[in-house]
Design an enzyme around this catalytic site. Sequence first.
Site, mmCIF file in Angstrom:
data_model
loop_
_atom_site.group_PDB
_atom_site.id
_atom_site.type_symbol
_atom_site.label_atom_id
_atom_site.label_comp_id
_atom_site.label_asym_id
_atom_site.label_seq_id
_atom_site.Cartn_x
_atom_site.Cartn_y
_atom_site.Cartn_z
ATOM 1 N N CYS A 1 40.321 42.354 44.410
ATOM 2 C CA CYS A 1 40.960 43.009 45.549
ATOM 3 C C CYS A 1 40.451 44.408 45.863
ATOM 4 O O CYS A 1 39.983 44.663 46.968
ATOM 5 C CB CYS A 1 42.465 43.030 45.346
ATOM 6 S SG CYS A 1 43.154 41.382 45.440
ATOM 7 N N LYS B 1 40.558 43.396 33.873
ATOM 8 C CA LYS B 1 41.722 44.103 33.313
ATOM 9 C C LYS B 1 42.430 43.121 32.378
ATOM 10 O O LYS B 1 42.091 41.924 32.370
ATOM 11 C CB LYS B 1 42.646 44.590 34.426
ATOM 12 C CG LYS B 1 43.282 43.465 35.203
ATOM 13 C CD LYS B 1 44.355 43.990 36.109
ATOM 14 C CE LYS B 1 45.285 42.877 36.523
ATOM 15 N NZ LYS B 1 46.375 43.326 37.347
ATOM 16 N N VAL C 1 46.346 33.612 44.271
ATOM 17 C CA VAL C 1 47.532 34.042 45.000
ATOM 18 C C VAL C 1 48.385 32.851 45.444
ATOM 19 O O VAL C 1 49.592 32.811 45.209
ATOM 20 C CB VAL C 1 47.106 34.898 46.218
ATOM 21 C CG1 VAL C 1 48.285 35.193 47.118
ATOM 22 C CG2 VAL C 1 46.457 36.176 45.739
ATOM 23 N N ARG D 1 35.852 38.787 38.255
ATOM 24 C CA ARG D 1 35.268 39.272 39.502
ATOM 25 C C ARG D 1 35.189 40.802 39.504
ATOM 26 O O ARG D 1 36.151 41.489 39.237
ATOM 27 C CB ARG D 1 36.097 38.764 40.699
ATOM 28 C CG ARG D 1 35.889 37.268 40.922
ATOM 29 C CD ARG D 1 36.700 36.746 42.090
ATOM 30 N NE ARG D 1 38.091 36.542 41.748
ATOM 31 C CZ ARG D 1 38.994 36.010 42.578
ATOM 32 N NH1 ARG D 1 38.647 35.667 43.802
ATOM 33 N NH2 ARG D 1 40.240 35.839 42.193
ATOM 34 N N ASP E 1 45.217 22.371 48.972
ATOM 35 C CA ASP E 1 43.878 22.956 48.817
ATOM 36 C C ASP E 1 42.863 21.911 49.259
ATOM 37 O O ASP E 1 43.055 20.716 49.039
ATOM 38 C CB ASP E 1 43.636 23.350 47.353
ATOM 39 C CG ASP E 1 42.594 24.454 47.230
ATOM 40 O OD1 ASP E 1 42.980 25.602 46.914
ATOM 41 O OD2 ASP E 1 41.401 24.164 47.457
ATOM 42 N N GLY F 1 38.067 47.218 39.160
ATOM 43 C CA GLY F 1 37.293 46.038 39.562
ATOM 44 C C GLY F 1 38.266 45.019 40.123
ATOM 45 O O GLY F 1 39.308 45.372 40.664
ATOM 46 N N LYS G 1 48.678 46.581 54.006
ATOM 47 C CA LYS G 1 48.008 46.013 52.829
ATOM 48 C C LYS G 1 46.709 46.771 52.498
ATOM 49 O O LYS G 1 46.492 47.199 51.360
ATOM 50 C CB LYS G 1 47.727 44.529 53.066
ATOM 51 C CG LYS G 1 46.896 43.856 51.996
ATOM 52 C CD LYS G 1 47.611 43.867 50.651
ATOM 53 C CE LYS G 1 46.657 43.622 49.509
ATOM 54 N NZ LYS G 1 46.734 42.354 48.907
HETATM 55 C C1 UDX Z 1 43.594 35.661 47.632
HETATM 56 C C2 UDX Z 1 43.605 36.028 49.086
HETATM 57 O O1 UDX Z 1 43.384 34.964 49.886
HETATM 58 C C3 UDX Z 1 42.735 37.183 49.354
HETATM 59 O O2 UDX Z 1 42.693 37.522 50.682
HETATM 60 C C4 UDX Z 1 43.325 38.289 48.572
HETATM 61 O O3 UDX Z 1 42.786 39.521 48.890
HETATM 62 C C5 UDX Z 1 43.160 37.967 47.125
HETATM 63 O O4 UDX Z 1 43.798 36.796 46.840
HETATM 64 P P1 UDX Z 1 42.489 34.202 45.873
HETATM 65 O O5 UDX Z 1 43.784 33.494 45.714
HETATM 66 O O6 UDX Z 1 42.054 35.122 44.797
HETATM 67 O O7 UDX Z 1 42.506 35.018 47.242
HETATM 68 O O8 UDX Z 1 41.329 33.261 46.287
HETATM 69 P P2 UDX Z 1 40.736 32.003 45.559
HETATM 70 O O9 UDX Z 1 41.166 32.002 44.122
HETATM 71 O O10 UDX Z 1 39.336 31.952 45.967
HETATM 72 O O11 UDX Z 1 41.550 30.822 46.253
HETATM 73 C C6 UDX Z 1 41.429 30.397 47.552
HETATM 74 C C7 UDX Z 1 41.706 28.893 47.580
HETATM 75 O O12 UDX Z 1 41.724 28.445 48.926
HETATM 76 C C8 UDX Z 1 40.679 28.042 46.832
HETATM 77 O O13 UDX Z 1 41.328 27.220 45.909
HETATM 78 C C9 UDX Z 1 40.006 27.217 47.937
HETATM 79 O O14 UDX Z 1 39.610 25.943 47.519
HETATM 80 C C10 UDX Z 1 41.112 27.174 48.979
HETATM 81 N N1 UDX Z 1 40.629 26.912 50.347
HETATM 82 C C11 UDX Z 1 39.627 27.626 50.866
HETATM 83 C C12 UDX Z 1 41.238 25.917 51.088
HETATM 84 O O15 UDX Z 1 42.164 25.264 50.640
HETATM 85 N N2 UDX Z 1 40.813 25.701 52.373
HETATM 86 C C13 UDX Z 1 39.781 26.380 52.917
HETATM 87 O O16 UDX Z 1 39.413 26.132 54.066
HETATM 88 C C14 UDX Z 1 39.162 27.379 52.137
HETATM 89 C C1 UDX Z 2 45.666 44.792 43.029
HETATM 90 C C2 UDX Z 2 46.940 45.449 43.581
HETATM 91 O O1 UDX Z 2 47.488 46.322 42.570
HETATM 92 C C3 UDX Z 2 47.955 44.413 43.988
HETATM 93 O O2 UDX Z 2 49.061 45.051 44.608
HETATM 94 C C4 UDX Z 2 47.346 43.345 44.919
HETATM 95 O O3 UDX Z 2 47.276 43.796 46.235
HETATM 96 C C5 UDX Z 2 46.004 42.847 44.413
HETATM 97 O O4 UDX Z 2 45.150 43.919 44.014
HETATM 98 P P1 UDX Z 2 44.898 43.591 40.781
HETATM 99 O O5 UDX Z 2 43.534 43.632 41.371
HETATM 100 O O6 UDX Z 2 45.417 42.320 40.208
HETATM 101 O O7 UDX Z 2 45.993 44.074 41.842
HETATM 102 O O8 UDX Z 2 44.923 44.654 39.608
HETATM 103 P P2 UDX Z 2 45.450 46.129 39.355
HETATM 104 O O9 UDX Z 2 46.457 46.086 38.270
HETATM 105 O O10 UDX Z 2 45.840 46.804 40.600
HETATM 106 O O11 UDX Z 2 44.132 46.808 38.753
HETATM 107 C C6 UDX Z 2 42.946 46.914 39.518
HETATM 108 C C7 UDX Z 2 41.870 47.626 38.747
HETATM 109 O O12 UDX Z 2 42.186 48.992 38.553
HETATM 110 C C8 UDX Z 2 41.616 47.053 37.338
HETATM 111 O O13 UDX Z 2 40.229 46.972 37.105
HETATM 112 C C9 UDX Z 2 42.255 48.067 36.420
HETATM 113 O O14 UDX Z 2 41.641 48.099 35.156
HETATM 114 C C10 UDX Z 2 42.018 49.351 37.199
HETATM 115 N N1 UDX Z 2 42.991 50.419 36.883
HETATM 116 C C11 UDX Z 2 44.309 50.250 37.176
HETATM 117 C C12 UDX Z 2 42.555 51.613 36.323
HETATM 118 O O15 UDX Z 2 41.346 51.786 36.066
HETATM 119 N N2 UDX Z 2 43.477 52.603 36.086
HETATM 120 C C13 UDX Z 2 44.798 52.461 36.359
HETATM 121 O O16 UDX Z 2 45.562 53.410 36.123
HETATM 122 C C14 UDX Z 2 45.223 51.243 36.926
#
Ligand code: UDX
Ligand code: UDX
Length: 437
Positions: free
Chosen positions: A268, A328, A19, A335, A38, A265, A212
């Site tokens: 999120c 997906k 993100v 994850r 980071d 899956g 959210k």
């Molecule tokens: C994000 C959001 O934070 C989460 O809440 C949301 O629901 C999904 O997306 P994501 O970007 O997927 O998480 O997380 P991740 O890819 O694990 O990245 C987090 C980053 O933060 C890592 O690169 C980690 O090294 C960094 N981090 C963590 C810091 O810089 N400082 C810290 O203290 C802990």
């Molecule tokens: C989700 C939210 O959509 C996004 O707004 C943000 O808050 C992060 O979480 P993401 O996890 O990247 O995004 O994927 P998304 O496209 O929402 O799909 C999630 C899962 O649902 C996947 O495993 C996908 O295969 C499944 N899915 C999605 C279905 O099984 N059927 C559908 O019709 C749509």
Amino acid sequence: MLAKNDTKFNVAVIGAGYVGLVVSACLAKLGNKVISVDNNRKKIELLKSMKIPNYEPGLENLVRENVRRRKLEFSSDLKRAVRKSDIIFIAVGTPAKENGEADLSAVERVAFGISQVLDAYKLIVEKSTVPVRTGEKVKETIRRYAKGDIEFDVASNPEFLREGRAISDFLRPDRIVIGVESKRAASLLKALYRPLKAPIVVTDINTAELIKHASNSFLATKISFINAVSMICEKTGANIEEVALGMGLDRRIGKEFLAAGIGWGGSCFPKDVDAFIHIAKKTGYNFRLLEEVRHVNIFQRRHFLERIKEELWILKGKNIAILGLAFKPNTDDLRESPALYLINELLEEEAKLRVYDPQAMNKAKKFIRNVKFCRDSYEAVKGADCMILATAWEEFKNLNFKKIKTLMRYPFVADGRNLYSSSQLGSLGFKYIGIGK
Ligand code: UDX
Ligand code: UDX
């Protein structure tokens, strides 16, 4: 501290994960000067050498372009980033603990870190998905540990980015939600997002945080609902795709997120549904609806496996090709991927697995053992008794099934994403099972 032309901002984004990196690159594209921070120095070194740790379409180019324009830089120096910025986003991970509750220790660590280097007014914005009332805790932490009585605001601005489409979701959002406590915070965030010309919903912080969790839980509910209906379709001979079409054209229902399959899956939905159940419990409300949503999701993949077993009888020693590992398409993220569940269960039964994914192979090799990683779909289906389609990648849509038929030992396709038509594969001599049809 506004950057030169007075409409753009100096921004720090803490956390360069899925993100954080997208948010950094997109805010830089909008003309802001962004420092992506980071605490993982290796990651920062990689990013400085223009290597993107996660696959996201368009992200590498966007990062390169904005580093070249000097709008984006990477750093592990939190102090410098905070001091140079007007707006600081917190985008660190908030993983689930064993009991489903969100682990907010990284958010606290960052809030503490900010408090130690705060030297002038800053707007601190939660981007990570956090339980309602986290904003209060972030504010308390910063106030408690800050060195002196320095003014700051905390705001919530949840992300709704889908992996694989994150850049266009950022640049063309359906809506932007901002939860604020002061006019100053509201006007800063409104100005930051003005170029996107999207509707902005301004609320208090608790409401924004709740939006959210409620949104992701609702989307997961929608998918579990159609998956539950798919079970009835299988028993009655109705067709789930037509049911979804017929339902989805009603604008009150909407067409999206009605694709039946082996379930949701990712990083999120599973975590957010669990967290929302947990948040509700803490308030004294038992969110049984969401418990069932989660249950339907698990049942869906189990049931799919049962149907495969029914066809193959004994799994031990059978050759099974799995196409798609990511949770997906258009991401290399594994994850909570339903494909991993299938792999574990099939390995338990001592099936022989040959797997292929267009993007997730390198990541998968780090923790999946005892499977053969293949170069492409055709290598994966060689000698197979079953081809399982687990992720709906575009390249799987156009496979040459005549060729696949000659390569398989038994032409059996188990389509976990309803990517193929039963009549098309049937006419080529395949045994075909899909979901809810
Ligand atoms: C994000 C959001 O934070 C989460 O809440 C949301 O629901 C999904 O997306 P994501 O970007 O997927 O998480 O997380 P991740 O890819 O694990 O990245 C987090 C980053 O933060 C890592 O690169 C980690 O090294 C960094 N981090 C963590 C810091 O810089 N400082 C810290 O203290 C802990
Ligand atoms: C989700 C939210 O959509 C996004 O707004 C943000 O808050 C992060 O979480 P993401 O996890 O990247 O995004 O994927 P998304 O496209 O929402 O799909 C999630 C899962 O649902 C996947 O495993 C996908 O295969 C499944 N899915 C999605 C279905 O099984 N059927 C559908 O019709 C749509």
